[in-house]
Write a protein that holds these residues in place. Sequence first.
Motif, PDB file in Angstrom:
ATOM      1  N   VAL A   1       0.853  -1.186   0.000  1.00 16.63           N
ATOM      2  CA  VAL A   1       0.000   0.000   0.000  1.00 16.63           C
ATOM      3  C   VAL A   1       0.889   1.237   0.000  1.00 16.63           C
ATOM      4  CG1 VAL A   1      -1.831  -1.202   1.277  1.00 16.63           C
ATOM      5  CG2 VAL A   1      -0.167   0.185   2.527  1.00 16.63           C
ATOM      6  N   VAL A   2       0.357   2.323  -0.530  1.00 15.66           N
ATOM      7  CA  VAL A   2       1.023   3.619  -0.464  1.00 15.66           C
ATOM      8  C   VAL A   2       0.139   4.537   0.360  1.00 15.66           C
ATOM      9  CG1 VAL A   2       1.792   5.644  -1.758  1.00 15.66           C
ATOM     10  CG2 VAL A   2       2.216   3.339  -2.663  1.00 15.66           C
ATOM     11  N   ALA A   3       0.716   5.214   1.348  1.00 12.58           N
ATOM     12  CA  ALA A   3      -0.041   6.137   2.194  1.00 12.58           C
ATOM     13  C   ALA A   3       0.501   7.550   2.007  1.00 12.58           C
ATOM     14  CB  ALA A   3       0.066   5.730   3.660  1.00 12.58           C
ATOM     15  N   VAL A   4      -0.396   8.490   1.785  1.00 16.81           N
ATOM     16  CA  VAL A   4      -0.037   9.903   1.647  1.00 16.81           C
ATOM     17  C   VAL A   4      -0.463  10.613   2.924  1.00 16.81           C
ATOM     18  CG1 VAL A   4      -0.282  11.996   0.280  1.00 16.81           C
ATOM     19  CG2 VAL A   4      -0.388   9.757  -0.842  1.00 16.81           C
ATOM     20  N   VAL A   5       0.509  11.165   3.646  1.00 15.79           N
ATOM     21  CA  VAL A   5       0.232  11.784   4.944  1.00 15.79           C
ATOM     22  C   VAL A   5       0.713  13.232   4.938  1.00 15.79           C
ATOM     23  CG1 VAL A   5       0.566   9.515   6.010  1.00 15.79           C
ATOM     24  CG2 VAL A   5       2.439  11.176   6.055  1.00 15.79           C
ATOM     25  N   GLY A   6       0.359  13.941   6.003  1.00 20.94           N
ATOM     26  CA  GLY A   6       0.789  15.327   6.132  1.00 20.94           C
ATOM     27  C   GLY A   6      -0.315  16.181   6.708  1.00 20.94           C
TER      28      GLY A   6
ATOM     29  N   ARG B   1      -1.715   6.967 -12.024  1.00 23.59           N
ATOM     30  CA  ARG B   1      -0.437   6.589 -12.641  1.00 23.59           C
ATOM     31  C   ARG B   1      -0.101   5.120 -12.402  1.00 23.59           C
ATOM     32  NH1 ARG B   1       3.968  10.205 -14.054  1.00 23.59           N
ATOM     33  NH2 ARG B   1       5.932   9.069 -14.272  1.00 23.59           N
ATOM     34  N   PHE B   2      -0.496   4.588 -11.221  1.00 30.23           N
ATOM     35  CA  PHE B   2      -0.055   3.238 -10.858  1.00 30.23           C
ATOM     36  C   PHE B   2      -1.207   2.236 -10.739  1.00 30.23           C
ATOM     37  CE2 PHE B   2       3.235   6.134  -9.247  1.00 30.23           C
ATOM     38  CZ  PHE B   2       4.352   5.584  -9.861  1.00 30.23           C
ATOM     39  N   GLY B   3      -2.334   2.548 -11.344  1.00 28.17           N
ATOM     40  CA  GLY B   3      -3.454   1.607 -11.324  1.00 28.17           C
ATOM     41  C   GLY B   3      -4.004   1.387  -9.936  1.00 28.17           C
ATOM     42  N   GLY B   4      -4.291   2.477  -9.244  1.00 24.48           N
ATOM     43  CA  GLY B   4      -4.723   2.360  -7.860  1.00 24.48           C
ATOM     44  C   GLY B   4      -6.124   2.856  -7.587  1.00 24.48           C
ATOM     45  N   GLU B   5      -6.522   2.721  -6.325  1.00 26.61           N
ATOM     46  CA  GLU B   5      -7.803   3.214  -5.827  1.00 26.61           C
ATOM     47  C   GLU B   5      -7.547   3.915  -4.502  1.00 26.61           C
ATOM     48  OE1 GLU B   5     -10.851   0.191  -5.868  1.00 26.61           O
ATOM     49  OE2 GLU B   5     -10.042  -0.738  -7.700  1.00 26.61           O
TER      50      GLU B   5
ATOM     51  N   GLY C   1      -5.972  -6.734  -8.171  1.00 27.13           N
ATOM     52  CA  GLY C   1      -4.719  -6.440  -8.849  1.00 27.13           C
ATOM     53  C   GLY C   1      -4.406  -4.956  -8.924  1.00 27.13           C
ATOM     54  N   ARG C   2      -5.014  -4.186  -8.007  1.00 26.40           N
ATOM     55  CA  ARG C   2      -4.806  -2.746  -8.018  1.00 26.40           C
ATOM     56  C   ARG C   2      -4.094  -2.294  -6.745  1.00 26.40           C
ATOM     57  NH1 ARG C   2      -7.351  -0.146 -11.966  1.00 26.40           N
ATOM     58  NH2 ARG C   2      -7.729   1.780 -10.809  1.00 26.40           N
ATOM     59  N   LEU C   3      -3.632  -1.047  -6.748  1.00 26.90           N
ATOM     60  CA  LEU C   3      -2.830  -0.523  -5.646  1.00 26.90           C
ATOM     61  C   LEU C   3      -3.697   0.323  -4.711  1.00 26.90           C
ATOM     62  CD1 LEU C   3      -0.011   0.110  -4.334  1.00 26.90           C
ATOM     63  CD2 LEU C   3       0.060   2.124  -5.856  1.00 26.90           C
ATOM     64  N   PRO C   4      -3.780  -0.021  -3.427  1.00 25.50           N
ATOM     65  CA  PRO C   4      -4.464   0.854  -2.477  1.00 25.50           C
ATOM     66  C   PRO C   4      -3.601   2.089  -2.187  1.00 25.50           C
ATOM     67  CG  PRO C   4      -4.346  -1.424  -1.678  1.00 25.50           C
ATOM     68  CD  PRO C   4      -3.377  -1.300  -2.805  1.00 25.50           C
ATOM     69  N   VAL C   5      -4.178   3.270  -2.398  1.00 24.90           N
ATOM     70  CA  VAL C   5      -3.505   4.529  -2.079  1.00 24.90           C
ATOM     71  C   VAL C   5      -4.279   5.170  -0.929  1.00 24.90           C
ATOM     72  CG1 VAL C   5      -2.730   6.770  -2.917  1.00 24.90           C
ATOM     73  CG2 VAL C   5      -2.763   4.806  -4.469  1.00 24.90           C
ATOM     74  N   LEU C   6      -3.700   5.128   0.256  1.00 23.96           N
ATOM     75  CA  LEU C   6      -4.354   5.643   1.452  1.00 23.96           C
ATOM     76  C   LEU C   6      -4.088   7.136   1.559  1.00 23.96           C
ATOM     77  CD1 LEU C   6      -3.030   2.854   3.853  1.00 23.96           C
ATOM     78  CD2 LEU C   6      -5.065   2.774   2.412  1.00 23.96           C
TER      79      LEU C   6
END
Length: 314
Positions: A15-20, A36-40, A102-107
């Motif tokens: 998973v990718v997490a965007v924080v701040g 860009r990376f096939g995510g949700e 098959g997709r990328l979780p973007v938190l």
Amino acid sequence: MNSTAVSAESEKPRVVAVVGPTGVGKSALAIELAERFGGEVVNFDSVQVYRGLDIGTAKPGPEERSRVPHHLFDFLEPWEEFNAAAYAEKAQRVVREIVARGRLPVLAGGTGLYLKALLHGLFPVEVPREIREALRQRLEKAGLSALYAELSRVDPEAARRIHPHDRVRVLRALEVFYATGRPFSALAREHAFRESRFQALKIGLYLPREELYRRLEARVEEMLSRGLLEEVRGLLSRGLSPELKPLQSIGYRHMIAYLTGKLPWEEAVRLMKRDTRRYAKRQLTWFRADPEVHWFQPQEKEKIFRLVEKFLSS
């Protein structure tokens, strides 16, 4: 690390997490990463989960949500109880379903406790009923401000991270302290080293303080021009209590104070801007304490994209 440990780690979902801090551009970056990376996109903001609280939470609008799938927005009514444990249980199912496709979780979000609960779980503490009941009686007699002052004495680190109006978290931190004899913050810090359920890349966004504060002031003005006051008036016209937890969040409590005659307009707006700045500062304190976060300014997108590419290909 031995080969077995490496293998076990590599088999965990990524998973990718965007924080701040609030207002720094997390939602916009999360959408770009998902495209860009096939995510949700998966929300971890504790107020954006509620229906009807749109302008004051800077919730992604229909146009933004149409670009990629968005999850865990607008699934609760403002009167429904919700907490970090419930969020972690629900979000874990959503993340695993995204991975199975098959997709990328973007938190993306600003509630650090929700993210920590999802990635690491919450440490279990059994609180005797008499402690819980005693604290609730004191809350009724002395008020939340007295309990927050007590928390500031026994656990100043936790108090710095908890808003004085957050009744649930103030009570929880005091419950843990009296049940264990140890500060909630110390137990949380120890628990943070527990093994994660996922392979997580954490991307932190930041801006120089003056620039961030200018952006936050402009954001407040934009919310007001878009109709925040009318949104709050509409919520109250539905018979919702101003004491509901989501209506005590920034922006909503300030507009309620104006509508109920407790504050003049200029003071309500001034306090909304001040409290937004303070909230951003608390968020930065929380996320800066996490050594796993990779920090970038919002304009450094190419560096962020390269880091995500490396993470996904490793």
